[in-house]
Design a protein around this motif. Structure first.
Motif, PDB file in Angstrom:
ATOM      1  N   GLU A  61       0.821  -1.209   0.000  1.00  0.00           N
ATOM      2  CA  GLU A  61       0.000   0.000   0.000  1.00  0.00           C
ATOM      3  C   GLU A  61       0.858   1.264   0.000  1.00  0.00           C
ATOM      4  N   LEU A  62       1.951   1.228   0.727  1.00  0.00           N
ATOM      5  CA  LEU A  62       2.799   2.407   0.861  1.00  0.00           C
ATOM      6  C   LEU A  62       3.799   2.580  -0.277  1.00  0.00           C
ATOM      7  N   THR A  63       4.071   1.508  -1.015  1.00  0.00           N
ATOM      8  CA  THR A  63       5.045   1.607  -2.110  1.00  0.00           C
ATOM      9  C   THR A  63       4.419   1.465  -3.486  1.00  0.00           C
ATOM     10  N   GLY A  64       3.292   0.744  -3.572  1.00  0.00           N
ATOM     11  CA  GLY A  64       2.700   0.439  -4.865  1.00  0.00           C
ATOM     12  C   GLY A  64       3.484  -0.598  -5.647  1.00  0.00           C
ATOM     13  N   SER A  65       4.462  -1.215  -5.013  1.00  0.00           N
ATOM     14  CA  SER A  65       5.338  -2.162  -5.687  1.00  0.00           C
ATOM     15  C   SER A  65       5.181  -3.559  -5.097  1.00  0.00           C
ATOM     16  N   GLU A  66       4.762  -4.503  -5.937  1.00  0.00           N
ATOM     17  CA  GLU A  66       4.671  -5.893  -5.484  1.00  0.00           C
ATOM     18  C   GLU A  66       6.046  -6.424  -5.113  1.00  0.00           C
ATOM     19  N   THR A  67       7.046  -6.037  -5.853  1.00  0.00           N
ATOM     20  CA  THR A  67       8.410  -6.495  -5.576  1.00  0.00           C
ATOM     21  C   THR A  67       8.867  -6.007  -4.205  1.00  0.00           C
ATOM     22  N   ALA A  68       8.680  -4.734  -3.930  1.00  0.00           N
ATOM     23  CA  ALA A  68       9.094  -4.182  -2.640  1.00  0.00           C
ATOM     24  C   ALA A  68       8.292  -4.783  -1.492  1.00  0.00           C
ATOM     25  N   ALA A  69       7.042  -5.122  -1.759  1.00  0.00           N
ATOM     26  CA  ALA A  69       6.174  -5.656  -0.709  1.00  0.00           C
ATOM     27  C   ALA A  69       6.484  -7.098  -0.347  1.00  0.00           C
TER      28      ALA A  69
END
Length: 188
Positions: free
Chosen positions: A80-88
């Protein structure tokens, strides 16, 4: 995404705490928990839960379910805070990651809960990281969210998991289960 471009661990922790509270308040949470824990009859992974010292399905499944929920909430908050599946795809310890698999095996219940509570479930096996190390980002976000240390019974550092997997592999090999249970020569 490097940890230097990630939101602060306290931001992820704060949002994860809210996501977990919403999941637990959902009207289908009890059914989800029951279905996940019933899935236990299919928990025959040789390299996930068995890395827990003196693993016992009956006594470990409920506390491990709680840790799996926390992991899902942390990953959802990071997304939610990054918008990145990779980062999540935050690093998780193997036993906790294994519990998230049991949760994901309840797709209808989990999808409805996610839709009602507004979180996005993040998990893709080829993207996951089971290289959790205490003191790093996931650990800091966990502490920020729940103001306690993750239980080391389940939140095992990668180096300790690797050591335990080597012990297990040796034992599996000694009884004819090669490649940590991925093959055997038993003719039925």
């Amino acid at each position: 995404m490097s940890t230097s471009t990630m939101p602060s661990a306290s931001q992820v922790g704060e949002r994860a705490r809210a996501i977990l509270a919403a999941i637990q308040a959902d009207p289908e949470f009890a059914a989800f928990e029951s279905a996940t824990l019933e899935y236990s009859s299919d928990w025959q992974c040789f390299t996930g839960f068995p890395t827990i010292s003196e693993w016992n399905l009956d006594t470990d499944k409920a506390p491990l379910f709680a840790e799996g929920l926390r992991a899902i909430a942390l990953k959802a908050a990071a997304f939610e805070l990054t918008g990145s599946e990779t980062a999540a795809e935050l690093p998780l310890p193997v036993p906790v990651d294994e519990m998230t698999h049991a949760m994901i095996a309840q797709p209808q219940l989990l999808a409805r809960i996610a839709a009602r509570t507004g979180f996005t479930l993040i998990h893709q096996t080829d993207q996951e990281h089971t290289d959790y190390t205490s003191g790093e980002y996931t650990h800091a976000a966990y502490v920020a969210a729940w103001e306690t240390e993750p239980p080391t019974r389940y939140w095992l550092d990668k180096t300790e998991v690797d050591r335990r997997l080597a012990v297990l592999a040796e034992k599996y090999d000694s009884i004819g289960f090669g490649r940590s249970g991925r093959q055997h020569a038993i003719a039925f």
